[in-house]
Design an enzyme around this catalytic site. Sequence first.
Site, PDB file in Angstrom:
ATOM      1  NE  ARG A   1      64.301  59.517  34.557  1.00 46.00           N
ATOM      2  CZ  ARG A   1      63.068  59.217  34.983  1.00 46.00           C
ATOM      3  NH1 ARG A   1      62.437  58.171  34.482  1.00 46.00           N
ATOM      4  NH2 ARG A   1      62.482  59.943  35.893  1.00 46.00           N
TER       5      ARG A   1
ATOM      6  CG  ASP B   1      53.804  49.515  40.575  1.00 44.84           C
ATOM      7  OD1 ASP B   1      53.647  48.332  40.895  1.00 44.84           O
ATOM      8  OD2 ASP B   1      54.338  50.339  41.328  1.00 44.84           O
ATOM      9  CB  THR B   2      48.995  50.423  41.642  1.00 49.26           C
ATOM     10  OG1 THR B   2      48.993  51.741  41.084  1.00 49.26           O
ATOM     11  CG2 THR B   2      50.036  50.323  42.734  1.00 49.26           C
TER      12      THR B   2
ATOM     13  CG  ASP C   1      63.580  57.667  38.142  1.00 50.18           C
ATOM     14  OD1 ASP C   1      62.445  57.255  37.796  1.00 50.18           O
ATOM     15  OD2 ASP C   1      63.744  58.516  39.041  1.00 50.18           O
TER      16      ASP C   1
ATOM     17  CD  GLU D   1      52.777  54.892  31.928  1.00 47.29           C
ATOM     18  OE1 GLU D   1      54.024  54.933  31.863  1.00 47.29           O
ATOM     19  OE2 GLU D   1      52.143  55.385  32.860  1.00 47.29           O
ATOM     20  CG  ASP D   2      57.564  53.880  32.535  1.00 43.20           C
ATOM     21  OD1 ASP D   2      56.331  53.883  32.729  1.00 43.20           O
ATOM     22  OD2 ASP D   2      58.346  54.526  33.252  1.00 43.20           O
TER      23      ASP D   2
ATOM     24  CB  THR E   1      49.449  56.316  36.395  1.00 43.21           C
ATOM     25  OG1 THR E   1      50.226  56.300  37.583  1.00 43.21           O
ATOM     26  CG2 THR E   1      49.771  57.534  35.575  1.00 43.21           C
TER      27      THR E   1
ATOM     28  CE  LYS F   1      57.234  46.851  39.338  1.00 49.26           C
ATOM     29  NZ  LYS F   1      57.510  47.868  40.373  1.00 49.26           N
TER      30      LYS F   1
END
Length: 178
Positions: free
Chosen positions: A168, A106-107, A162, A102-103, A110, A134
């Site tokens: 990107r 965040d939360t 992006d 994964e790049d 996903t 994060k």
Amino acid sequence: MVSIQVHDKTFELLIPGSRIREKIRGMAARMNEDLKSERPLFISVLNGSFIFSADLFRELTIEVEICFTKLASYQGTASMGRTITSIGLDADLTGRTVVILEDIVDTGRTLHEFLPQLLQQGPKKLLISALLSKPAAQQFPVKIDYPGFSVPDKFLVGYGLDYDGLGRNLPDIYCLKQ
Ligand code: IMP
Ligand code: MG
């Protein structure tokens, strides 16, 4: 301070490409050691992770396979909640050591929703590598086995990430100026 413009917003340099390369070499070195007898299958989650995946993959010296998937999320009825559908993932995960690429986490939503679907296929191990996370934004528990950088809870672009389609191709990672 190096800053750039993407669409209507200004971003400041957060992580230069040279530090990203160094970090990825370290992550790959651990994988080369840990996974050398596993012939792991890497699953790169598009679109954001395509550059990270390509750079990491070239640092791997062990026997290794890679495939790609795109995740689409649909908001069903209120009672169904949100569901994640994986597109283009045709690999058989049964008995495999699988590493998700994964790049950014965040939360965490996903991956938190996608992992149970992968576990249903009966992999031997399911590991996660994320270049960025994060911690201050995380709401869903996700254990990152091969982490890269912890970053502040700010919007980032570059190195695959992006802002509304652009950014990107930037070799460095930038964060939104506030
Ligand atoms: P999560 O489900 O909240 O963990 O979000 C994961 C996905 O949101 C990532 O794979 C990215 O595609 C996207 N994302 C999260 N944060 C950023 C950001 O700062 N810039 C660009 N994309 C992001
Ligand atoms: Mg992504």
